[in-house]
Write a protein that holds these residues in place. Structure first.
Motif: not given
Length: 68
Positions: A4-5, A10-18, A46-51, A57-58
């Motif tokens: 779950a974590i 992974l979801t938060a990372g994708i959202i931050l990259m967007v 935002l891009l680095v934190g999301g990545l 997560g992956f």
């Protein structure tokens, strides 16, 4: 790591990259790029934190929990 974590990271990372991609197209980022040659700090963070979040997560999803 709990799945779950991992999914949340992974979801938060994708959202931050967007959000980072959208911020890179903003007026302030364009002005910053014109004068300094680089986007704003907010865009970069935002891009680095999301990545980083997406990568953690992956790998957390596929590594699974290793308990003895």
């Amino acid at each position: 790591m709990n799945k779950a974590i991992s999914i949340a990271l992974l979801t938060a990372g994708i959202i931050l990259m967007v959000y980072g991609a959208n911020a890179s197209d903003s007026l302030s980022s364009g002005v910053s790029r014109f004068f300094t040659g680089s986007p704003t700090d907010k865009t970069v963070w935002l891009l680095v934190g999301g990545l980083v979040s997406a990568i953690v997560g992956f790998f957390g999803l596929f590594r699974g929990s290793e308990r003895n």
